[in-house]
Design a protein around this motif. Structure first.
Motif, short mmCIF file in Angstrom:
data_model
loop_
_atom_site.label_atom_id
_atom_site.label_comp_id
_atom_site.label_asym_id
_atom_site.label_seq_id
_atom_site.Cartn_x
_atom_site.Cartn_y
_atom_site.Cartn_z
N UNK A 16 6.91 -5.06 7.45
CA UNK A 16 6.46 -4.44 8.64
C UNK A 16 5.12 -3.10 8.72
N UNK A 17 4.16 -3.35 9.26
CA UNK A 17 3.18 -2.27 8.93
C UNK A 17 3.04 -1.50 10.11
N UNK A 22 6.22 0.46 21.60
CA UNK A 22 6.52 0.82 22.96
C UNK A 22 6.77 -0.71 23.62
N UNK A 23 7.99 -0.48 24.22
CA UNK A 23 8.60 -1.76 25.14
C UNK A 23 8.18 -1.08 26.43
N UNK A 55 11.41 3.47 16.66
CA UNK A 55 10.72 3.06 15.70
C UNK A 55 11.99 2.17 14.90
N UNK A 56 11.58 1.28 13.97
CA UNK A 56 12.42 0.52 13.01
C UNK A 56 12.28 1.07 11.87
N UNK A 57 13.20 1.51 11.21
CA UNK A 57 13.09 2.30 9.73
C UNK A 57 13.63 1.34 8.68
N UNK A 85 0.73 -0.05 17.02
CA UNK A 85 -0.34 -0.21 15.93
C UNK A 85 -0.24 -0.38 14.75
N UNK A 86 -0.98 -1.42 14.25
CA UNK A 86 -0.70 -2.08 13.02
C UNK A 86 -1.58 -1.41 11.90
#
Length: 232
Positions: A16-17, A22-23, A55-57, A85-86
């Motif tokens: 994942x980049x 934001x949900x 964030x997903x770390x 944002x990718x």
């Protein structure tokens, strides 16, 4: 003002980049606002009713995200959206896995309940139903599920009446729209030669509607689809 509680599980792929996610819950003051308009941030009266940034770390770690949204009184359409944002595709696992999305009218998280399709459909049909197949959009060319009134090859006498019953009684008299099976905007049916002819429901109640056929040139019968929308 009503409060929605949004909860879901999310996990990132190893490649994942994207950055922070934001949900958000968005509302529009226009009924039946479309996803195309939303993608262009062009909803009429668009308002962010609630959001959460996270964030997903770790790719192996599934996180539970929860936040509240306060819907304004002007809300006629509502959407749940994720934004990030990718940095570009960096591998085959540049993905997000999202499960157990639950949106309920509450201010605190509630346990996720796997919905029963039949119960959900029965509840929905108190407010909306269509003659088309489940995944067929109204106005799409389709004969599956159509309604027909056929009297051989003779002319239909002026002022024939045709009644259609809903599958489920509505909470109020709905807005009924008719569509030609050959494909059309609302307000038409097909005659025996597959021509489009305009029509308006005559009497609409909670359990069905009636059509009045007044065209003396009509031969054979009529074919149509319908939607019934008792919007809250």
């Amino acid at each position: 003002m009503s409060v929605l509680q949004v909860t879901f599980r999310i996990r990132r792929g190893i490649d994942f980049s994207g950055g922070p996610i934001i949900a958000e819950v968005l509302t529009s003051s226009a009924p039946d606002a479309t996803s195309v308009q939303l993608s262009q941030n062009a909803w009429l009266g668009q308002t962010q009713a609630g959001s959460k940034t996270f964030s997903l770390s770790q790719s192996a770690l599934e996180q539970v995200i929860s936040f509240n949204a306060e819907l304004p009184a002007s809300a006629k359409s509502t959407a749940f959206r994720l934004r990030w944002t990718s940095a570009g595709v960096s591998g085959s696992a540049d993905t997000l896995d999202i499960t157990e999305v639950q949106i309920v009218s509450a201010s605190v998280p509630t346990p996720f309940v796997q919905p029963d399709f039949r119960e959900t459909l029965a509840h929905c049909e108190l407010y909306f139903e269509k003659s088309y197949n489940l995944m067929t959009a109204p106005g799409t060319p389709s004969n599956a599920g159509l309604n027909a009134f056929y009297v051989s090859s003779t002319s239909i006498a002026i002022n024939n009446r045709l009644s259609t019953r809903f599958r489920a009684r509505k909470t109020s008299a709905p807005v009924v729209k008719l569509y030609a099976p050959s494909g059309s905007v609302a307000g038409y049916f097909n005659d025996e030669s597959n021509n489009l002819r305009s029509v308006t429901p005559l009497i609409v109640g909670e359990s069905g509607f009636e059509l009045s056929i007044t065209d003396s040139t009509l031969v054979g019968g009529i074919w149509f689809h319908y939607t019934a929308d008792a919007e809250v």
